[in-house]
Write a protein that holds these residues in place. Structure first.
Motif, PDB file in Angstrom:
ATOM      1  N   ALA A 116      18.301  52.466 -42.160  1.00 46.56           N
ATOM      2  CA  ALA A 116      19.494  53.207 -42.544  1.00 46.56           C
ATOM      3  C   ALA A 116      19.278  53.777 -43.934  1.00 46.56           C
ATOM      4  CB  ALA A 116      20.720  52.306 -42.524  1.00 46.56           C
ATOM      5  N   ILE A 117      19.832  54.959 -44.180  1.00 47.54           N
ATOM      6  CA  ILE A 117      19.765  55.566 -45.511  1.00 47.54           C
ATOM      7  C   ILE A 117      21.134  56.141 -45.847  1.00 47.54           C
ATOM      8  CG2 ILE A 117      17.296  56.046 -45.462  1.00 47.54           C
ATOM      9  CD1 ILE A 117      17.907  58.915 -44.675  1.00 47.54           C
ATOM     10  N   GLY A 118      21.575  55.930 -47.045  1.00 43.26           N
ATOM     11  CA  GLY A 118      22.869  56.439 -47.483  1.00 43.26           C
ATOM     12  C   GLY A 118      24.010  55.479 -47.224  1.00 43.26           C
ATOM     13  N   ALA A 119      25.150  55.748 -47.802  1.00 38.01           N
ATOM     14  CA  ALA A 119      26.342  54.926 -47.623  1.00 38.01           C
ATOM     15  C   ALA A 119      27.546  55.839 -47.430  1.00 38.01           C
ATOM     16  CB  ALA A 119      26.560  54.016 -48.826  1.00 38.01           C
ATOM     17  N   ASP A 120      28.183  55.720 -46.324  1.00 36.69           N
ATOM     18  CA  ASP A 120      29.312  56.584 -45.981  1.00 36.69           C
ATOM     19  C   ASP A 120      30.613  55.825 -46.255  1.00 36.69           C
ATOM     20  OD1 ASP A 120      30.729  58.714 -45.066  1.00 36.69           O
ATOM     21  OD2 ASP A 120      29.914  58.690 -43.039  1.00 36.69           O
ATOM     22  N   PRO A 121      31.357  56.208 -47.290  1.00 31.15           N
ATOM     23  CA  PRO A 121      32.571  55.471 -47.631  1.00 31.15           C
ATOM     24  C   PRO A 121      33.630  55.580 -46.543  1.00 31.15           C
ATOM     25  CG  PRO A 121      31.838  56.840 -49.466  1.00 31.15           C
ATOM     26  CD  PRO A 121      31.063  57.267 -48.265  1.00 31.15           C
ATOM     27  N   GLY A 122      34.272  54.484 -46.259  1.00 33.01           N
ATOM     28  CA  GLY A 122      35.404  54.500 -45.353  1.00 33.01           C
ATOM     29  C   GLY A 122      36.596  55.178 -46.004  1.00 33.01           C
ATOM     30  N   ILE A 123      37.432  55.811 -45.175  1.00 34.60           N
ATOM     31  CA  ILE A 123      38.613  56.503 -45.704  1.00 34.60           C
ATOM     32  C   ILE A 123      39.806  56.288 -44.779  1.00 34.60           C
ATOM     33  CG2 ILE A 123      37.305  58.277 -46.913  1.00 34.60           C
ATOM     34  CD1 ILE A 123      39.122  59.272 -43.755  1.00 34.60           C
ATOM     35  N   ILE A 124      40.988  56.520 -45.321  1.00 32.94           N
ATOM     36  CA  ILE A 124      42.210  56.616 -44.531  1.00 32.94           C
ATOM     37  C   ILE A 124      42.849  57.948 -44.884  1.00 32.94           C
ATOM     38  CG2 ILE A 124      44.505  55.663 -44.103  1.00 32.94           C
ATOM     39  CD1 ILE A 124      43.339  52.894 -44.637  1.00 32.94           C
TER      40      ILE A 124
END
Length: 322
Positions: A116-124
């Motif tokens: 895995a590469i990168g980090a995708d922030p969770g959102i609402i």
């Protein structure tokens, strides 16, 4: 435990071709409809693979929605177990479903997780014309009347997107999670459509899924589930600074069929690392609200196994599974 667990998660990834078939076009299966995070993984990383010369032909993307990724997983295990030209987009949603037995008995060791590469922030997020101007507004509405707010998300019921608002509500002191309405659809784009259309009052997903909709003014992101505000999106407050200390970032990566050779596996890992190191990927991360995160190669399987165990324990704690 909650924050430590979610801080360990992170996003993105992708594509490539095995040693034995470097001249063949690789195929990336996105286990959802176009427009969501898995689709982003295949298309963005596949493009960079080709642009930097890691593959000599464009990566073919196949969208295969169904069962929250289960259709693709079963297809790989049952029909394409030794396909050296096949990679499949994965994320924390994949490990969540495996941890909750959502793939009808399938387990993480039936494929090989490459990295895995990168980090995708969770959102609402809410629709642009929503009466909820902050995360507190939304939480207060639920506390007053749990049935008044429904969430849409790109994961199945009990999946990672479903867990995000539940964790926020848990921090707010809400415990009866069975009263929270959640509609699982195939991908973030579908979840946004549900919310913009007024079928749900909010959507839960990842930053990469909503960037274009945010730019178009279709939605408002009322909370990002990270430790700090996301570079490039500094106007969006974190859930923590609004009083709900939840960190939920989504790794995105790839797995390959279990039957491929070690040489093929290692070749894909090398090419994925090439993407992680490229200027093109750094630009893509900045454009899509991703944070750096790289776990590639043989140790990633152990990382995934640990996540499956942690998610299983958390799901039981939340009452999502028994």
């Amino acid at each position: 435990m909650t924050n430590r667990f979610f801080k360990a998660l992170a996003t993105s990834a992708a594509i490539t071709v095995g040693v034995a078939s470097a001249a063949s076009a690789a195929e990336c299966i996105a286990p959802a409809n176009p427009g969501g995070g898995w689709d982003f993984t295949c298309r963005q990383i596949g493009k960079i693979m080709y642009d930097i010369g890691a593959v000599d032909k464009p990566v073919q993307v196949t969208n295969m929605p169904g069962a929250g990724g289960g259709l693709a997983f079963n297809t790989v295990v049952n029909e394409r177990n030794d396909d050296a030209d096949l990679i499949i987009a994965a994320s924390s949603a994949t490990t969540t479903r495996l941890a909750q037995n959502a793939y009808a008995g399938r387990t993480a060791d039936e494929v090989r997780f490459v990295g895995a590469i990168g980090a995708d922030p969770g959102i609402i997020a809410v629709a642009a014309d929503s009466p909820y101007n902050s995360l507190k507004d939304l939480v207060d509405a639920i506390l007053a009347d749990p049935g008044s707010v429904a969430f849409a998300g790109g994961s199945a019921v009990g999946g990672f997107d479903h867990l995000k608002p539940l964790m926020v509500l848990k921090e707010a002191g809400f415990t009866d999670i069975t009263k929270i309405k959640y509609i699982g659809v195939d991908g973030g784009a579908d979840a946004i459509t549900q919310t913009v259309g007024g079928f749900t009052q909010a959507m839960t997903g990842d930053m990469s899924e909503v960037v274009s909709f945010l730019a178009n003014g279709d939605i408002r992101v009322i909370a990002v589930l990270t430790d700090e505000r996301v570079p490039g999106f500094e106007d969006i407050p974190t859930a923590t600074e609004q009083g709900y200390p939840v960190v939920a970032v989504n790794w995105r990566g790839l797995y390959v069929p279990k039957g491929v050779s070690d040489d093929t596996f290692n070749s894909w890992a090398d090419k994925l690392q090439m993407v992680a190191d490229s200027a093109e990927w750094k630009e893509a991360m900045a454009a899509n609200g991703l944070a750096p995160f790289t776990k590639v190669g043989g140790n990633f399987q152990g990382y995934v196994d640990g996540l499956v165990a942690d998610i299983n324990a958390m799901s039981k704690e939340l009452g999502v599974i028994q």
